[in-house]
Design a protein around this motif. Structure first.
Motif, PDB file in Angstrom:
ATOM      1  N   GLU A 268      -6.351  -5.296  -7.130  1.00  0.00           N
ATOM      2  CA  GLU A 268      -5.917  -3.901  -7.084  1.00  0.00           C
ATOM      3  C   GLU A 268      -6.953  -2.999  -6.414  1.00  0.00           C
ATOM      4  O   GLU A 268      -8.144  -3.295  -6.394  1.00  0.00           O
ATOM      5  CB  GLU A 268      -5.666  -3.387  -8.505  1.00  0.00           C
ATOM      6  CG  GLU A 268      -4.570  -4.128  -9.260  1.00  0.00           C
ATOM      7  CD  GLU A 268      -4.318  -3.517 -10.618  1.00  0.00           C
ATOM      8  OE1 GLU A 268      -3.277  -2.870 -10.773  1.00  0.00           O
ATOM      9  OE2 GLU A 268      -5.178  -3.671 -11.501  1.00  0.00           O
ATOM     10  N   GLU A 269      -6.439  -1.902  -5.853  1.00  0.00           N
ATOM     11  CA  GLU A 269      -7.276  -0.828  -5.297  1.00  0.00           C
ATOM     12  C   GLU A 269      -8.229  -1.359  -4.236  1.00  0.00           C
ATOM     13  O   GLU A 269      -9.444  -1.172  -4.303  1.00  0.00           O
ATOM     14  CB  GLU A 269      -8.035  -0.111  -6.425  1.00  0.00           C
ATOM     15  CG  GLU A 269      -7.118   0.490  -7.467  1.00  0.00           C
ATOM     16  CD  GLU A 269      -7.861   1.048  -8.666  1.00  0.00           C
ATOM     17  OE1 GLU A 269      -9.110   1.074  -8.639  1.00  0.00           O
ATOM     18  OE2 GLU A 269      -7.205   1.444  -9.639  1.00  0.00           O
TER      19      GLU A 269
ATOM     20  N   THR B 152       1.550  -0.743  -8.987  1.00  0.00           N
ATOM     21  CA  THR B 152       1.254  -1.483 -10.220  1.00  0.00           C
ATOM     22  C   THR B 152       2.521  -2.054 -10.837  1.00  0.00           C
ATOM     23  O   THR B 152       2.511  -3.176 -11.366  1.00  0.00           O
ATOM     24  CB  THR B 152       0.528  -0.567 -11.222  1.00  0.00           C
ATOM     25  OG1 THR B 152      -0.729  -0.156 -10.670  1.00  0.00           O
ATOM     26  CG2 THR B 152       0.262  -1.297 -12.533  1.00  0.00           C
TER      27      THR B 152
ATOM     28  N   LYS C  91      -9.696  -5.453 -10.228  1.00  0.00           N
ATOM     29  CA  LYS C  91      -9.937  -4.321  -9.338  1.00  0.00           C
ATOM     30  C   LYS C  91     -10.923  -4.747  -8.255  1.00  0.00           C
ATOM     31  O   LYS C  91     -11.927  -5.414  -8.530  1.00  0.00           O
ATOM     32  CB  LYS C  91     -10.472  -3.119 -10.120  1.00  0.00           C
ATOM     33  CG  LYS C  91      -9.459  -2.545 -11.092  1.00  0.00           C
ATOM     34  CD  LYS C  91      -9.941  -1.244 -11.684  1.00  0.00           C
ATOM     35  CE  LYS C  91      -8.957  -0.722 -12.727  1.00  0.00           C
ATOM     36  NZ  LYS C  91      -7.616  -0.497 -12.157  1.00  0.00           N
TER      37      LYS C  91
ATOM     38  N   SER D 100      -3.226  -1.314  -2.454  1.00  0.00           N
ATOM     39  CA  SER D 100      -4.175  -0.389  -1.849  1.00  0.00           C
ATOM     40  C   SER D 100      -3.490   0.947  -1.595  1.00  0.00           C
ATOM     41  O   SER D 100      -2.271   1.005  -1.405  1.00  0.00           O
ATOM     42  CB  SER D 100      -4.700  -0.964  -0.525  1.00  0.00           C
ATOM     43  OG  SER D 100      -5.600  -0.062   0.097  1.00  0.00           O
ATOM     44  N   GLU D 101      -4.268   2.010  -1.598  1.00  0.00           N
ATOM     45  CA  GLU D 101      -3.721   3.307  -1.219  1.00  0.00           C
ATOM     46  C   GLU D 101      -3.719   3.466   0.300  1.00  0.00           C
ATOM     47  O   GLU D 101      -3.030   4.345   0.830  1.00  0.00           O
ATOM     48  CB  GLU D 101      -4.528   4.438  -1.867  1.00  0.00           C
ATOM     49  CG  GLU D 101      -4.363   4.508  -3.382  1.00  0.00           C
ATOM     50  CD  GLU D 101      -4.998   5.725  -3.996  1.00  0.00           C
ATOM     51  OE1 GLU D 101      -5.525   6.569  -3.234  1.00  0.00           O
ATOM     52  OE2 GLU D 101      -4.974   5.858  -5.230  1.00  0.00           O
TER      53      GLU D 101
ATOM     54  N   TYR E 200       0.831  -1.199   0.000  1.00  0.00           N
ATOM     55  CA  TYR E 200       0.000   0.000   0.000  1.00  0.00           C
ATOM     56  C   TYR E 200       0.869   1.254   0.000  1.00  0.00           C
ATOM     57  O   TYR E 200       2.022   1.249   0.433  1.00  0.00           O
ATOM     58  CB  TYR E 200      -0.972   0.004   1.178  1.00  0.00           C
ATOM     59  CG  TYR E 200      -0.347   0.233   2.543  1.00  0.00           C
ATOM     60  CD1 TYR E 200      -0.310   1.505   3.114  1.00  0.00           C
ATOM     61  CD2 TYR E 200       0.188  -0.825   3.275  1.00  0.00           C
ATOM     62  CE1 TYR E 200       0.246   1.719   4.356  1.00  0.00           C
ATOM     63  CE2 TYR E 200       0.740  -0.628   4.526  1.00  0.00           C
ATOM     64  CZ  TYR E 200       0.769   0.645   5.064  1.00  0.00           C
ATOM     65  OH  TYR E 200       1.330   0.854   6.305  1.00  0.00           O
TER      66      TYR E 200
ATOM     67  N   SER F  12      -0.946   7.073  -4.650  1.00  0.00           N
ATOM     68  CA  SER F  12      -1.047   6.885  -6.094  1.00  0.00           C
ATOM     69  C   SER F  12       0.280   7.211  -6.770  1.00  0.00           C
ATOM     70  O   SER F  12       0.926   8.216  -6.464  1.00  0.00           O
ATOM     71  CB  SER F  12      -2.146   7.799  -6.648  1.00  0.00           C
ATOM     72  OG  SER F  12      -2.196   7.750  -8.046  1.00  0.00           O
TER      73      SER F  12
ATOM     74  N   GLN G  13      -8.959  -0.338  -1.496  1.00  0.00           N
ATOM     75  CA  GLN G  13      -9.755   0.707  -0.834  1.00  0.00           C
ATOM     76  C   GLN G  13     -11.069   0.983  -1.557  1.00  0.00           C
ATOM     77  O   GLN G  13     -11.938   1.654  -1.018  1.00  0.00           O
ATOM     78  CB  GLN G  13      -8.941   2.001  -0.704  1.00  0.00           C
ATOM     79  CG  GLN G  13      -8.805   2.821  -1.975  1.00  0.00           C
ATOM     80  CD  GLN G  13      -7.730   2.309  -2.921  1.00  0.00           C
ATOM     81  OE1 GLN G  13      -7.029   1.350  -2.613  1.00  0.00           O
ATOM     82  NE2 GLN G  13      -7.583   2.953  -4.060  1.00  0.00           N
ATOM     83  N   THR G  14     -11.235   0.452  -2.793  1.00  0.00           N
ATOM     84  CA  THR G  14     -12.470   0.694  -3.555  1.00  0.00           C
ATOM     85  C   THR G  14     -13.462  -0.460  -3.438  1.00  0.00           C
ATOM     86  O   THR G  14     -14.489  -0.452  -4.110  1.00  0.00           O
ATOM     87  CB  THR G  14     -12.150   0.914  -5.047  1.00  0.00           C
ATOM     88  OG1 THR G  14     -11.653  -0.314  -5.620  1.00  0.00           O
ATOM     89  CG2 THR G  14     -11.127   2.022  -5.233  1.00  0.00           C
TER      90      THR G  14
END
Length: 241
Positions: free
Chosen positions: A105-106, A59, A83, A134-135, A51, A54, A108-109
């Motif tokens: 990926e991501e 990636t 995702k 993750s961010e 994490y 951005s 947090q979404t």
């Protein structure tokens, strides 16, 4: 009569960033994450999470992981990159049948927590591997499904921190090189002293410099860099209001 002062718009030609292992720049801020990717398949747990903000290289490292899986297992095609926002309850067994290793990926979404809960259990119980990106650290994500939250808290989480001067300089050089541009040492030194210090800003800055150079049909210079920084900072300030 054509206006000679009209600027030519820069055309959007695609450029392909290099995502190989040897192109990833290692520094103190990412060394632990890189070491963990290199350690696979001897991970201490079936999954790990990388994490950070951005543009920090998540990636890139995920692609390094995918390449290592391909080389180690003779996997005939790229392992799935999914995702978190697109995970559904129908995916777990289908994904596992496709590949024993995947990238989520991501994180947090994530929207369907139950779907990820089943996917997690499938890969854990049947002997697969998951690389999460993750961010935000998994422990700080506000998941309502307690069983999922407790499972993700077990996953080793490795942070990629803000870049130091050495890494930021190397990143700028790589970003220019990916665009077939050779920046001067003076330009790089100017950017390092005047830019906001983040991965994402560095990427936006190099893109803006390239766009201005193409639009004005002028070689990249400190003057163009100054204009790009002014434009980006104005855009960022405007976005706050």
């Amino acid at each position: 009569m054509k206006n000679s002062n009209t600027q030519q718009l820069a055309l959007e030609f695609p450029h392909r960033p290099s995502l190989c292992r040897e192109d990833f720049m290692i520094a103190g801020c990412n060394q632990e994450a890189v070491g963990t990717i290199d350690l696979w398949p001897a991970w201490p747990y079936f999954a790990v999470c990388i994490y950070g903000p951005s543009g920090c290289g998540k990636t890139h490292l995920a692609n390094v992981f995918a390449q290592k899986v391909a080389l180690t297992t003779n996997h005939p095609y790229r392992i799935p990159f999914v995702k978190a926002s697109q995970i559904t309850k129908e995916m777990p067994h289908t994904l596992f049948e496709t590949s024993r290793q995947i990238v989520i990926e991501e994180l947090q979404t994530l929207s369907d927590q139950e779907a990820l809960f089943h996917l997690y259990n499938t890969y854990r119980d049947l002997g697969g591997n998951i690389l999460f990106t993750s961010e935000i650290a998994p422990a700080r994500l506000d998941f309502e499904l307690k069983d999922l939250k407790s499972r993700l808290n077990i996953v080793p989480a490795l942070e990629i921190k803000a870049p130091d001067d050495e890494l930021l300089m190397a990143l700028l050089l790589k970003l220019f090189t990916d665009r077939q541009i050779t920046p001067s040492p003076e330009l790089l030194d100017y950017l390092l002293k005047n830019m906001q210090r983040s991965f994402s800003y560095a990427r936006k800055l190099v893109e803006e410099i390239d766009n201005i150079s193409l639009a004005k049909k002028r070689a990249i210079s400190i003057a163009i860099a100054k204009e790009a920084i002014t434009t980006l900072n104005s855009d960022l300030q405007f976005s706050l209001f």
